[in-house]
Design an enzyme around this catalytic site. Structure first.
Site, mmCIF file in Angstrom:
data_model
loop_
_atom_site.group_PDB
_atom_site.id
_atom_site.type_symbol
_atom_site.label_atom_id
_atom_site.label_comp_id
_atom_site.label_asym_id
_atom_site.label_seq_id
_atom_site.Cartn_x
_atom_site.Cartn_y
_atom_site.Cartn_z
ATOM 1 N N SER A 40 6.415 -5.586 1.475
ATOM 2 C CA SER A 40 6.463 -6.738 0.571
ATOM 3 C C SER A 40 7.801 -6.822 -0.162
ATOM 4 O O SER A 40 8.494 -5.826 -0.351
ATOM 5 C CB SER A 40 5.339 -6.638 -0.471
ATOM 6 O OG SER A 40 4.089 -6.516 0.161
HETATM 7 N N1 SAH Z 1 1.867 -1.944 0.973
HETATM 8 C C1 SAH Z 1 2.604 -2.052 2.210
HETATM 9 C C2 SAH Z 1 2.557 -3.465 2.752
HETATM 10 C C3 SAH Z 1 2.086 -3.480 4.146
HETATM 11 S S1 SAH Z 1 1.732 -5.042 4.862
HETATM 12 C C4 SAH Z 1 4.002 -1.549 2.041
HETATM 13 O O1 SAH Z 1 4.409 -1.227 0.909
HETATM 14 O O2 SAH Z 1 4.688 -1.439 3.041
HETATM 15 C C5 SAH Z 1 -0.026 -5.003 4.952
HETATM 16 C C6 SAH Z 1 -0.662 -3.853 5.659
HETATM 17 O O3 SAH Z 1 -2.062 -4.067 5.629
HETATM 18 C C7 SAH Z 1 -0.292 -3.698 7.129
HETATM 19 O O4 SAH Z 1 0.209 -2.423 7.349
HETATM 20 C C8 SAH Z 1 -1.618 -3.922 7.870
HETATM 21 O O5 SAH Z 1 -1.741 -3.144 9.039
HETATM 22 C C9 SAH Z 1 -2.636 -3.538 6.824
HETATM 23 N N2 SAH Z 1 -3.978 -4.086 7.007
HETATM 24 C C10 SAH Z 1 -4.332 -5.308 7.482
HETATM 25 N N3 SAH Z 1 -5.667 -5.450 7.476
HETATM 26 C C11 SAH Z 1 -6.181 -4.288 6.992
HETATM 27 C C12 SAH Z 1 -7.498 -3.809 6.762
HETATM 28 N N4 SAH Z 1 -8.584 -4.538 7.034
HETATM 29 N N5 SAH Z 1 -7.651 -2.567 6.259
HETATM 30 C C13 SAH Z 1 -6.559 -1.793 5.981
HETATM 31 N N6 SAH Z 1 -5.298 -2.180 6.190
HETATM 32 C C14 SAH Z 1 -5.094 -3.414 6.684
#
Ligand code: SAH
Length: 209
Positions: free
Chosen positions: A59
Site C-alpha cells: 500500500s
Molecule cells: N499489508 C500488505 C498489503 C498487501 S496487499 C503490505 O504491507 O504489503 C493485500 C494482500 O491481501 C495480498 O497479499 C493478498 O494476497 C492478501 N489477501 C487477499 N485476500 C485475502 C484473504 N481472504 N485472506 C488473507 N489474505 C488475503
C-alpha cells in the site's frame, strides 16, 4: 534511505494530517525499501502503491499511516492484520510495540514475509489462511486491519474485536470506502471515511456458507 524516509513522512503523511507521533516515528523507522522487489527499491518512498508479485501490492505510505493511526493502538495492544503481503504494514504495527498476528492467503507471500520480518527483527506471528475467518485462537483483538477489500464486512472480524476495539478496512467492489468499525458496550459504530482502491479480498466470504 533515511533522508528519503524523512521526506516521505513530512511530505506525504504529516502534510495530509496524520499527527500521531508514535505512528510517524514507526514510519520513519521501518526500512520500506527492504519490503519491495529489488528492481523497485528506488521507488520505495514514492507516494504510491507498488507491485510486490502475485498480482499484489504494497500500500501507499499515506494509507498505511492513516489506517495505523485509526486503530489507536496502545503499546502491547493485540492486533490482527489480514493480508500480510510483503510484511510492511505488519512491521509498522510491530514497531508500535503491538502484539501482531497476520494472516495471508497466498502461501509464498506469507513465507517470504515471515522470513523478511524475522531477518529485520520484527516480531510478527504469521499464518497462511483465509482472512474472512479472522484468527479466532488469539482473539479478541484491540485492532484489526484489513489490506484487501471484501465486498461486505466479514462478520467474523467484528466478532473477534474486543470491546473498545477498532476494525479498519476497505469495503466494496468498485467504489471502495475506507471503513472504521468501533465496537463498544452498546454496539458497533460504523463510519465511512474516504474512497480508496485496494486489491479485492479473495477466498470464501462468510455470507456464502
Ligand atoms: N499489508 C500488505 C498489503 C498487501 S496487499 C503490505 O504491507 O504489503 C493485500 C494482500 O491481501 C495480498 O497479499 C493478498 O494476497 C492478501 N489477501 C487477499 N485476500 C485475502 C484473504 N481472504 N485472506 C488473507 N489474505 C488475503
Amino acid at each position: 534511505m533515511k533522508a528519503e524516509r524523512e521526506r516521505m513522512v513530512r511530505e506525504q503523511i504529516e502534510a495530509r494530517q496524520v499527527t500521531d507521533e508514535r505512528v510517524l516515528r514507526a514510519m520513519l523507522e521501518v526500512p520500506r525499501h527492504h519490503f519491495v522487489p529489488p528492481h523497485l527499491q528506488d521507488q520505495a518512498y514514492d507516494d504510491s502503491p507498488l507491485p510486490i508479485g502475485n498480482g499484489q501490492t504494497i500500500s501507499q505510505p499515506y494509507i498505511v499511516a492513516l489506517m495505523t493511526e485509526l486503530l489507536e493502538l496502545r503499546e502491547g495492544a493485540r492486533v490482527l492484520e489480514i493480508g500480510t503481503g510483503c510484511g510492511y504494514q505488519a512491521a509498522i504495527l510491530a514497531a508500535l510495540k503491538a502484539e501482531v498476528y497476520s494472516v495471508e492467503i497466498v502461501e509464498s507471500l506469507s513465507i517470504a514475509a515471515s522470513r523478511r520480518l524475522r531477518n529485520l527483527g520484527y516480531e510478527v506471528t504469521c499464518k497462511v489462511g483465509d482472512g474472512h475467518q479472522g484468527w479466532l485462537e488469539h482473539s479478541p483483538y484491540d485492532g484489526i486491519l484489513v489490506a484487501a477489500a471484501p465486498s461486505r464486512i466479514p462478520p467474523a472480524l467484528v466478532e473477534q474485536l474486543a470491546i473498545g476495539g477498532r476494525l479498519v478496512l476497505p469495503v466494496g467492489d468498485v467504489d471502495q470506502q475506507l471503513t472504521l468499525m468501533h465496537r463498544q458496550e452498546e454496539g458497533v459504530h460504523r463510519e465511512e471515511l474516504i474512497p480508496v482502491r485496494f486489491v479485492p479480498m479473495v477466498g470464501t466470504p462468510d455470507w456464502v456458507h
